[in-house]
Write a protein that holds these residues in place. Sequence first.
Motif, PDB file in Angstrom:
ATOM      1  N   HIS A 295      31.132  37.525  52.389  1.00  0.00           N
ATOM      2  CA  HIS A 295      32.474  37.075  52.195  1.00  0.00           C
ATOM      3  C   HIS A 295      32.858  36.054  53.270  1.00  0.00           C
ATOM      4  N   ARG A 296      33.910  35.139  52.802  1.00  0.00           N
ATOM      5  CA  ARG A 296      34.258  33.970  53.738  1.00  0.00           C
ATOM      6  C   ARG A 296      35.408  34.551  54.152  1.00  0.00           C
ATOM      7  N   ASP A 297      36.110  35.605  54.031  1.00  0.00           N
ATOM      8  CA  ASP A 297      37.427  35.890  54.562  1.00  0.00           C
ATOM      9  C   ASP A 297      37.569  37.493  54.559  1.00  0.00           C
TER      10      ASP A 297
ATOM     11  N   TYR B 216      25.390  39.838  44.314  1.00  0.00           N
ATOM     12  CA  TYR B 216      26.055  38.874  43.195  1.00  0.00           C
ATOM     13  C   TYR B 216      27.516  38.543  43.874  1.00  0.00           C
ATOM     14  N   ARG B 217      27.791  37.229  43.641  1.00  0.00           N
ATOM     15  CA  ARG B 217      28.990  36.857  43.847  1.00  0.00           C
ATOM     16  C   ARG B 217      29.645  36.360  42.740  1.00  0.00           C
ATOM     17  N   PHE B 218      30.902  36.944  42.288  1.00  0.00           N
ATOM     18  CA  PHE B 218      31.638  36.649  41.349  1.00  0.00           C
ATOM     19  C   PHE B 218      32.853  35.920  41.312  1.00  0.00           C
ATOM     20  N   VAL B 219      32.881  34.705  40.703  1.00  0.00           N
ATOM     21  CA  VAL B 219      33.927  33.733  40.979  1.00  0.00           C
ATOM     22  C   VAL B 219      34.712  33.719  39.742  1.00  0.00           C
ATOM     23  N   GLY B 220      36.290  33.806  39.812  1.00  0.00           N
ATOM     24  CA  GLY B 220      36.985  33.716  38.564  1.00  0.00           C
ATOM     25  C   GLY B 220      38.542  33.750  38.937  1.00  0.00           C
ATOM     26  N   HIS B 221      38.732  34.847  39.758  1.00  0.00           N
ATOM     27  CA  HIS B 221      40.096  34.891  40.422  1.00  0.00           C
ATOM     28  C   HIS B 221      40.570  33.747  41.275  1.00  0.00           C
TER      29      HIS B 221
ATOM     30  N   MET C 140      39.840  38.386  50.356  1.00  0.00           N
ATOM     31  CA  MET C 140      40.770  37.321  50.342  1.00  0.00           C
ATOM     32  C   MET C 140      40.233  35.852  49.988  1.00  0.00           C
ATOM     33  N   ASP C 141      38.883  35.688  50.032  1.00  0.00           N
ATOM     34  CA  ASP C 141      38.308  34.521  49.833  1.00  0.00           C
ATOM     35  C   ASP C 141      38.224  34.379  48.018  1.00  0.00           C
TER      36      ASP C 141
END
Length: 220
Positions: free
Chosen positions: A12-14, A49-54, A33-34
Amino acid sequence: EDPSLERHFKGHRDAVTSVDFSLNKKQLASGSMDSCLMIWSMRPQMRAYRFVGHKDAVMCVQFSPSGHLVASGSRDKTVRLWVPSVKGESTVFKAHTATVRSVHFSSDGQSLVTASDDKTVKVWTVHRQKFLFSLSQHINWVRCARFSPDGRLIVSASDDKTVKLWDKTSRECIHSFCEHGGFVNHVDFHPSGTCIAAAGTDNTVKVWDVRMNRLLQHYQ
């Protein structure tokens, strides 16, 4: 015996806001928060797994009882249902008009209850992926909402300093517990379903019997 660090999950980046284990303990979901959701495997050498969408901070995550879905709530006002696999496909639930603070599956996995800064608690069907109804008697942000183990009741905690108990079928507020001296951040049912515990900014944890609606314990 002192606890020792077993695993370290970095990605995580945050700030990390929430974590949840799948029922079989093979995966761990985290929100941050990222704006990302991550699914970590408990097996060594397995990639996360990194899920992006929000589009904004993820405030809460929870695995469904079967482990086949993960729900997340975000500051972008949406709820997402993810399939925790390589593809990371998700469905978006839109009905809240402010930050979603809490997501919780019913024990049969059929329903989802969400709590938001829009002062409402909302209930959704998981399989048809539809909004069902709102519970709106809180007069401030709702921090947390949970189903009872049998799925018949919902409990919610709010910045209006109350904990409310709702009947899922009639959609009525059965009782308001007003003993907290501050915002109520978190609430949950005992596995037996007979009582609830709530934690507040007045530095107390209170336990109520939901059969007689009376205060059982008050921890300072």
